[in-house]
Design a protein around this motif. Structure first.
Motif, PDB file in Angstrom:
ATOM      1  N   SER A  21      50.405   6.792  69.426  1.00 56.43           N
ATOM      2  CA  SER A  21      51.694   6.952  68.739  1.00 56.43           C
ATOM      3  C   SER A  21      52.566   7.962  69.463  1.00 56.43           C
ATOM      4  O   SER A  21      53.771   7.756  69.650  1.00 56.43           O
ATOM      5  CB  SER A  21      51.468   7.404  67.290  1.00 56.43           C
ATOM      6  OG  SER A  21      50.671   6.483  66.590  1.00 56.43           O
ATOM      7  N   GLU A  22      51.960   9.074  69.876  1.00 59.89           N
ATOM      8  CA  GLU A  22      52.707  10.111  70.580  1.00 59.89           C
ATOM      9  C   GLU A  22      53.129   9.630  71.974  1.00 59.89           C
ATOM     10  O   GLU A  22      54.257   9.864  72.402  1.00 59.89           O
ATOM     11  CB  GLU A  22      51.844  11.378  70.707  1.00 59.89           C
ATOM     12  CG  GLU A  22      51.608  12.110  69.399  1.00 59.89           C
ATOM     13  CD  GLU A  22      52.857  12.773  68.852  1.00 59.89           C
ATOM     14  OE1 GLU A  22      53.852  12.898  69.593  1.00 59.89           O
ATOM     15  OE2 GLU A  22      52.842  13.170  67.671  1.00 59.89           O
ATOM     16  N   LEU A  23      52.214   8.955  72.677  1.00 62.60           N
ATOM     17  CA  LEU A  23      52.506   8.527  74.045  1.00 62.60           C
ATOM     18  C   LEU A  23      53.637   7.510  74.089  1.00 62.60           C
ATOM     19  O   LEU A  23      54.579   7.647  74.879  1.00 62.60           O
ATOM     20  CB  LEU A  23      51.251   7.922  74.686  1.00 62.60           C
ATOM     21  CG  LEU A  23      51.455   7.340  76.090  1.00 62.60           C
ATOM     22  CD1 LEU A  23      51.750   8.439  77.102  1.00 62.60           C
ATOM     23  CD2 LEU A  23      50.247   6.521  76.528  1.00 62.60           C
ATOM     24  N   PHE A  61      55.653   6.297  71.404  1.00 56.45           N
ATOM     25  CA  PHE A  61      56.828   6.403  70.518  1.00 56.45           C
ATOM     26  C   PHE A  61      57.220   7.840  70.179  1.00 56.45           C
ATOM     27  O   PHE A  61      58.203   8.064  69.480  1.00 56.45           O
ATOM     28  CB  PHE A  61      56.584   5.616  69.227  1.00 56.45           C
ATOM     29  CG  PHE A  61      56.362   4.149  69.465  1.00 56.45           C
ATOM     30  CD1 PHE A  61      57.398   3.344  69.914  1.00 56.45           C
ATOM     31  CD2 PHE A  61      55.111   3.578  69.273  1.00 56.45           C
ATOM     32  CE1 PHE A  61      57.197   1.984  70.150  1.00 56.45           C
ATOM     33  CE2 PHE A  61      54.896   2.223  69.508  1.00 56.45           C
ATOM     34  CZ  PHE A  61      55.943   1.424  69.948  1.00 56.45           C
ATOM     35  N   GLY A  62      56.440   8.824  70.667  1.00 54.30           N
ATOM     36  CA  GLY A  62      56.797  10.219  70.450  1.00 54.30           C
ATOM     37  C   GLY A  62      56.791  10.638  68.996  1.00 54.30           C
ATOM     38  O   GLY A  62      57.603  11.464  68.583  1.00 54.30           O
ATOM     39  N   LYS A  63      55.862  10.100  68.218  1.00 50.92           N
ATOM     40  CA  LYS A  63      55.807  10.436  66.800  1.00 50.92           C
ATOM     41  C   LYS A  63      54.372  10.395  66.296  1.00 50.92           C
ATOM     42  O   LYS A  63      53.486   9.831  66.944  1.00 50.92           O
ATOM     43  CB  LYS A  63      56.682   9.491  65.989  1.00 50.92           C
ATOM     44  CG  LYS A  63      56.280   8.018  66.102  1.00 50.92           C
ATOM     45  CD  LYS A  63      57.133   7.120  65.194  1.00 50.92           C
ATOM     46  CE  LYS A  63      58.563   7.014  65.648  1.00 50.92           C
ATOM     47  NZ  LYS A  63      59.324   5.993  64.865  1.00 50.92           N
ATOM     48  N   ASN A  64      54.166  10.962  65.102  1.00 48.39           N
ATOM     49  CA  ASN A  64      52.860  10.923  64.444  1.00 48.39           C
ATOM     50  C   ASN A  64      52.572   9.508  63.953  1.00 48.39           C
ATOM     51  O   ASN A  64      53.492   8.768  63.611  1.00 48.39           O
ATOM     52  CB  ASN A  64      52.858  11.900  63.262  1.00 48.39           C
ATOM     53  CG  ASN A  64      51.467  12.140  62.730  1.00 48.39           C
ATOM     54  OD1 ASN A  64      50.874  11.278  62.085  1.00 48.39           O
ATOM     55  ND2 ASN A  64      50.944  13.337  62.985  1.00 48.39           N
ATOM     56  N   ALA A  65      51.315   9.141  63.900  1.00 49.86           N
ATOM     57  CA  ALA A  65      50.943   7.787  63.489  1.00 49.86           C
ATOM     58  C   ALA A  65      51.460   7.439  62.098  1.00 49.86           C
ATOM     59  O   ALA A  65      51.829   6.290  61.829  1.00 49.86           O
ATOM     60  CB  ALA A  65      49.425   7.617  63.544  1.00 49.86           C
ATOM     61  N   ALA A 125      53.750  -0.114  64.603  1.00 55.66           N
ATOM     62  CA  ALA A 125      52.333  -0.188  64.234  1.00 55.66           C
ATOM     63  C   ALA A 125      51.725  -1.522  64.661  1.00 55.66           C
ATOM     64  O   ALA A 125      50.582  -1.578  65.145  1.00 55.66           O
ATOM     65  CB  ALA A 125      52.179   0.009  62.728  1.00 55.66           C
ATOM     66  N   ALA A 126      52.486  -2.597  64.494  1.00 53.95           N
ATOM     67  CA  ALA A 126      51.979  -3.923  64.888  1.00 53.95           C
ATOM     68  C   ALA A 126      51.782  -3.990  66.390  1.00 53.95           C
ATOM     69  O   ALA A 126      50.820  -4.604  66.877  1.00 53.95           O
ATOM     70  CB  ALA A 126      52.959  -5.001  64.435  1.00 53.95           C
TER      71      ALA A 126
END
Length: 627
Positions: free
Chosen positions: A78-80, A82-86, A94-95
């Motif tokens: 998620s970080e790599l 989209f730069g955000k927490n899961a 998510a998909a």
């Protein structure tokens, strides 16, 4: 149990497939495949499934498995990407991540095929719809959501590096590639790579006003297939053209760059020779059940009787279509497959425009095809990996360049490739269309054979050139297939990039940088089966074959030893002339507007009559296809 039975009693190693086994393999064990490791995996799996619930195992699994690049676990992914927490991921994001673990290297949006990440996301959403987790309407809405990725880490030669990684994952698996500490020696010339990247980016920036958004280049050594440089886009991090897409493996229309394959087939099958005149006149090809196909030349003009050398050199379209009609579409498609074109399948999908670029190809495939010309008929696959060792120093694979040099399959005889290569390096043969001082002439390297290609709708522009020592493919265009302006042509666009890269690599070759045995200029070598002869400059026949023209002006040409001259019908005859134009009369013209005159003529290979001292008729010659 089946895996355990085969491991213990039959001494066979079989991969586990349960989620728990995948967790154990990824988090607790090394990638090596031994009976001892397999037994430990079996025992640990039983222990884990006894201690933990399915939900806990799933949670651990999602936090351990690779998601491509450097991401292990859903949080890191998620970080790599989209730069955000899961917990903050959108349904669309998510998909996409849910689809990566099946083949993280292949499906990674930062990998060699970023477009596959989106395809995989749509597969996940389709399965969710089938299982009732989303409605059809929700699925379509999620698919259309914009995916905004973070900027991936800075890489050197990113498209090349990711291509190498993709090949390693295919052979050794994602786990070993991501966690096995492999040491890989590649074919890349980093200095040449950086030079090529700069040339592509600089020229594309200059062409922005002509609606050119992207460019690509591939450099190889034909004899071994070594890829010295791969520039898949103007900038891997470009967002306006999605620079992560590697154009070298994308399907694009080749324009006229495919013509040498068409002529090579006709030379091989002795349908024509380099001196065979081809009727470059208004022509319509009639195929049963289809509208007439009436090709036009790039310059909008007709050039009368043009010998094959000059028809190919100047890249005239109408003669090329006539040559394809002689070859036959089905025959040409099968030949192109042997020459390395992997994207052409059923010949019934194509028409006579195929020789003008009507069938999509990959730049990498064109490099393989033109490499056959450079190798005097030998097909040498492109390679990028020279050696792979594991973390212990054990060699997993190694390529001996001396052993593989010119070791591929023979596709053409050297005599055929000589004729093509000689025509493509003959500046005089292309001067009418390209001028005498174009970017197709590499300063200090007159031995280079080269072909351009521009699609009729100006969506793709190519230059491909080679010697026995080096081959360079360059392309400019737009990822979305939007057209460029008319200022981009065979002598602009891709050709300035090609010229500078070709000079750079050949200068290095002459210094012995790649191989000390590379000796000076690599001119096309004349094989024993090729002879030179003087033929009539107009007809292409041997003077002795030309009726009433024993004293014709001659020119020198190369031929297959057993197929010398054009051997076409020539002479003088009475023909019907249009009184108003002086050209050959259309068959349906009223008799009061025609008159019989005696003129020198020739019949081209399709039976089209050409009056040699009349204006070129504006009405179309009609040719039935198949012949």
């Amino acid at each position: 149990m089946r895996a355990a039975y085969k491991t213990i009693f039959k001494k066979k190693l079989e991969g586990g497939s349960t989620l728990t086994q995948q967790l154990i393999k990824n988090s607790l064990l090394t990638p090596e495949r031994t009976i001892r490791r397999k037994l430990r995996e079996f025992v640990l799996t039983l222990i884990v499934e006894t201690i933990y619930s399915k939900e806990q195992i799933l949670s651990m699994y999602l936090n351990q498995i690779p998601y491509g690049s450097t991401a292990y676990g859903i949080g890191a992914a998620s970080e790599l990407y989209f730069g955000k927490n899961a917990k903050d991921l959108t349904r669309s994001e998510a998909a996409l991540l849910a689809g990566l673990p099946a083949a993280p290297t292949r499906y990674s949006p930062f990998g060699a095929h970023p477009e596959l990440a989106k395809n995989r996301q749509e597969t996940v959403l389709r399965r969710m719809q089938e299982d009732g987790y989303v409605s059809p309407e929700e699925k379509e809405k999620i698919v259309l959501e914009d995916l905004k990725y973070t900027k991936p880490e800075k890489l050197k030669a990113p498209h090349f590096a990711l291509w190498v990684k993709d090949q390693l994952a295919e052979k050794y698996g994602d786990i070993l590639v991501e966690q096995g500490g492999l040491r890989v020696t590649t074919t890349l010339d980093l200095d040449l790579q950086e030079f090529a990247e700069k040339e592509v980016a600089t020229e594309v920036a200059k062409l922005k006003k002509y609606n050119v958004g992207n460019g690509a280049a591939l450099i190889s050594k034909p004899a071994t297939g070594e890829v010295l440089s791969m520039v898949g886009s103007k900038n891997y991090f470009a967002e306006d053209e999605d620079g992560k897409v590697n154009i070298i493996f994308a399907k694009r229309q080749p324009g006229s760059s495919i013509k040498p394959l068409n002529y090579a087939l006709a030379f091989r099958d002795q349908k024509i020779t380099p001196s065979t005149p081809l009727a470059d006149v208004a022509s319509c090809f009639n195929v049963l059940g289809q509208a007439p196909y009436c090709p036009k030349n790039y310059d909008g003009n007709f050039h009368g009787a043009v010998q094959a050398r000059f028809a190919l050199g100047n890249s005239y379209n109408i003669p090329a279509v006539r040559v394809l009609a002689l070859n036959g579409i089905e025959n040409f498609v099968e030949f192109a497959k042997k020459m390395g074109i992997t994207t052409w399948e059923n010949s019934s999908n194509y028409g006579l425009s195929l020789t003008l670029g009507g069938g999509e190809v990959k730049p990498a495939d064109l490099a393989t095809s033109f490499g056959i010309f450079a190798n005097q008929g030998i097909k040498q696959p492109l390679i990028s990996i020279l050696k792979v060792t594991d973390w212990k120093g054990k060699t997993l694979e190694e390529t001996n360049l001396n052993e593989i040099k010119l070791s591929g399959d023979r596709i053409l005889e050297p005599e055929i490739t000589f004729l093509i290569s000689h025509i493509l390096h003959d500046n005089n043969a292309r001067a009418t269309a390209f001028g005498e001082s174009s970017y197709l002439n590499v300063r200090g390297h007159p031995e280079v054979s080269v072909k351009t290609g521009t699609t009729n709708d100006l969506r793709d522009n190519w230059t491909i050139g080679y010697t026995a020592y080096a081959l360079v493919v360059t392309w400019v265009g737009n990822n979305d297939n939007s057209p460029m302006s008319g200022a981009v042509s065979g002598v602009s666009g891709a050709s300035p990039i090609w010229n500078r890269i070709m000079k750079q690599v050949l200068d290095k070759v002459e210094e012995g940088y790649y191989d000390k045995e590379d000796d000076g200029h690599a001119w096309p070598k004349q094989p024993a089966g090729i002879i030179g002869a003087n033929v009539c400059a107009t007809f292409g026949n041997l003077p002795s074959e030309t009726s009433g023209e024993a004293g014709c002006a001659t020119k020198f040409e190369y031929f297959l030893k057993n197929k010398v001259g054009a051997s076409i019908e020539t002479g003088r005859k009475d023909v019907q002339i249009d009184k108003t134009t002086g050209a050959l009369a259309h068959p349906e013209l009223p008799t009061e507007l025609t008159e019989t005159q005696n003129h020198p003529f020739l019949l081209d290979s399709l039976g089209t009559l050409i009056c040699l001292d009349c204006p070129i008729a504006s009405h179309s010659a009609s040719i039935k296809y198949p012949l």
